[in-house]
Enzyme design. Structure first.
Site, PDB file in Angstrom:
ATOM      1  N   TRP A 102       0.706  -0.765   0.168  1.00 55.31           N
ATOM      2  CA  TRP A 102      -0.200  -0.474   0.390  1.00 55.31           C
ATOM      3  C   TRP A 102       1.030   1.514   0.087  1.00 55.31           C
ATOM      4  CZ3 TRP A 102      -4.577  -0.539  -2.271  1.00 55.31           C
ATOM      5  CH2 TRP A 102      -4.780  -1.482  -2.422  1.00 55.31           C
ATOM      6  N   ASP A 172      -1.592   6.784   6.100  1.00 49.77           N
ATOM      7  CA  ASP A 172      -2.719   6.106   6.115  1.00 49.77           C
ATOM      8  C   ASP A 172      -3.287   4.771   7.195  1.00 49.77           C
ATOM      9  OD1 ASP A 172      -4.534   3.921   4.238  1.00 49.77           O
ATOM     10  OD2 ASP A 172      -3.056   3.348   3.111  1.00 49.77           O
ATOM     11  N   LYS A 196     -11.985  -1.584   6.641  1.00 51.19           N
ATOM     12  CA  LYS A 196     -11.275  -2.358   7.222  1.00 51.19           C
ATOM     13  C   LYS A 196     -12.282  -2.543   9.233  1.00 51.19           C
ATOM     14  CE  LYS A 196      -8.916  -2.957   3.329  1.00 51.19           C
ATOM     15  NZ  LYS A 196      -7.784  -1.674   2.966  1.00 51.19           N
TER      16      LYS A 196
HETATM   17  C1  LIG Z   1      -7.458  -1.530   1.902  1.00 47.22           C
HETATM   18  C2  LIG Z   1      -6.943  -0.442   1.663  1.00 47.22           C
HETATM   19  C3  LIG Z   1      -6.124   0.669   0.886  1.00 47.22           C
HETATM   20  C4  LIG Z   1      -6.974   0.768  -0.482  1.00 47.22           C
HETATM   21  O1  LIG Z   1      -8.475   0.920  -0.076  1.00 47.22           O
HETATM   22  P1  LIG Z   1      -9.441   1.287  -1.514  1.00 47.22           P
HETATM   23  O2  LIG Z   1     -10.906   1.733  -0.208  1.00 47.22           O
HETATM   24  O3  LIG Z   1      -9.924   0.520  -2.189  1.00 47.22           O
HETATM   25  O4  LIG Z   1      -8.984   2.389  -1.761  1.00 47.22           O
HETATM   26  C5  LIG Z   1      -5.469   1.183   0.546  1.00 47.22           C
HETATM   27  N1  LIG Z   1      -4.443   1.795   1.929  1.00 47.22           N
HETATM   28  C6  LIG Z   1      -4.508   0.536   3.059  1.00 47.22           C
HETATM   29  C7  LIG Z   1      -3.594   0.438   4.531  1.00 47.22           C
HETATM   30  C8  LIG Z   1      -5.335  -0.641   2.894  1.00 47.22           C
HETATM   31  O5  LIG Z   1      -5.218  -1.420   3.703  1.00 47.22           O
END
Ligand SMILES: *Cc1c(COP(=O)(O)O)cnc(C)c1O
Length: 360
Positions: A102, A172, A196
């Site tokens: 990511w 993030d 999540k």
């Molecule tokens: C799932 C995830 C993403 C992507 O999220 P989207 O909503 O599909 O754009 C980005 N960063 C992390 C750390 C993630 O777990």
């Protein structure tokens, strides 16, 4: 009903009581005599819900008043691009720390928009550890330092907050927000896709230090401009109303559970149960250095790849779903987000023991 323990990495399991409440309110929400999906986001019921959900999140995370909370759309991925658009000036570089899939993706999306520097990278070690802080080369002039506190695919997590000096730290937190207490004042920007640890996909929660909003360029389209979203209380256009409502229900559930401190204790216990068993077995392996192991996402491999399909099939029969690992890493992955109870992890460990005994 055949609901099971769901170890999906995302969209992920939600607290059953939250789903039941949403179900019971589906046709008539509060005094609205309509579903929450059928009312104006500018009406007083929705605005009151929006305010309360923000206040609950502020309480849960201890968000200082000098930070704005935004409820946005686009997934975390859209914000990989929008963050450099808003916070990087043309003459400045932006620093990224790579610790897995990511953070790599975040850096890639920023490249067309800013001068991306890699301050540190764990790529050489196949992202099984966090590069030692002494090797980081952070540019003191960088517009921000971006990192990914929890790498959902590689199962690598920071257990402390890196010190970026005066450079704003951008995190993030999609896969570990609200999983334990953190000091929000150490960050410039925290953002997280909701699917999540917060609720349904299609919603992004952003916590941004107010002074940084002055950097958002005026000449950009308003819809991409965080300062505009902040000035309009996240209602520049129609927000993801159902996602916002569901997030509010999850925040209430978290308060009932004792908040993020209680969650942190629970998550530590869940992770230590699973890692403890993996380490004690000579059947399963987790490749991540112990100090960097994620509490949220636990990848593990079996001794022979041909056992993977059998493991998944038997696990499903035992009521343990979505354990297939990401193709980038292989093997299995168990995601242990807030809504996964300790009993689910115990059931997984019991199954793993039994499977190992049968297939050793
Ligand atoms: C799932 C995830 C993403 C992507 O999220 P989207 O909503 O599909 O754009 C980005 N960063 C992390 C750390 C993630 O777990």
């Amino acid at each position: 009903m055949s609901r099971t323990f769901n170890f999906s990495a995302g969209p992920a399991t939600l607290p059953e009581s939250v789903l039941r409440r949403a179900q019971s309110e589906m046709l008539e929400w509060g005094k609205a005599r309509a579903s929450v999906m059928e009312v104006s986001h500018r009406g007083k019921d929705f605005v009151a819900m929006a305010k309360k959900s923000e206040q609950d999140l502020r309480t849960l995370m201890g968000i200082p008043s000098s930070y704005k909370v935004l409820f946005l759309q686009g997934g975390a991925t859209q914000h990989f691009a929008q963050i450099p658009m808003n916070f990087a000036r043309r003459d400045q570089g932006v620093d990224y720390v790579l610790t897995g899939h990511w953070s790599e993706k975040a850096a890639k999306e920023a490249k067309p928009l800013a001068r991306v520097r890699i301050a540190a990278s764990g790529a050489e070690g196949s992202y099984t550890s966090i590069p030692s802080r002494t090797q980081w080369q952070v540019d003191a002039q960088a517009a921000y330092l971006h990192y990914t506190p929890n790498e959902t695919i590689h199962g690598v997590e920071f257990h402390d907050i890196p010190d970026a000096g005066d450079v704003p730290l951008v995190a993030d937190m999609s896969s570990n927000i609200l999983s334990r207490p953190i000091d929000v004042s150490k960050f410039g920007v925290i953002y997280a896709g909701a699917q999540k640890n917060i609720g349904a996909s299609g919603l992004v929660v952003m916590i941004v230090r107010e002074d940084l909003l002055a950097r958002c360029p005026q000449e950009m389209p308003k819809i991409f401009n965080y300062a505009e979203h902040a000035a309009n209380e996240s209602m520049l256009n129609t927000p993801n109303t159902f996602g916002w409502y569901l997030a509010g229900l999850v925040f209430e559930w978290l308060m009932e559970q004792g908040g993020v401190a209680a969650m942190g204790e629970r998550n530590r216990a869940k992770a230590s149960l699973l890692y403890g068993y993996i380490d004690s077995s000579n059947f399963y392996k987790n490749p991540v250095e112990k100090s960097a192991r994620s509490w949220m996402n636990v990848p593990f491999t079996l001794p022979r790849e041909e056992l993977d399909a059998v493991f998944l099939k038997d696990a499903e029969a035992a009521g343990l779903m979505a354990l297939k690992g990401h193709r980038a890493v292989g093997g299995m992955r168990a995601s242990l987000y807030n809504a996964m109870p300790l009993e689910g992890v115990q059931a997984l460990v019991d199954f793993m023991k039994d499977f190992a005994a049968r297939n050793a």
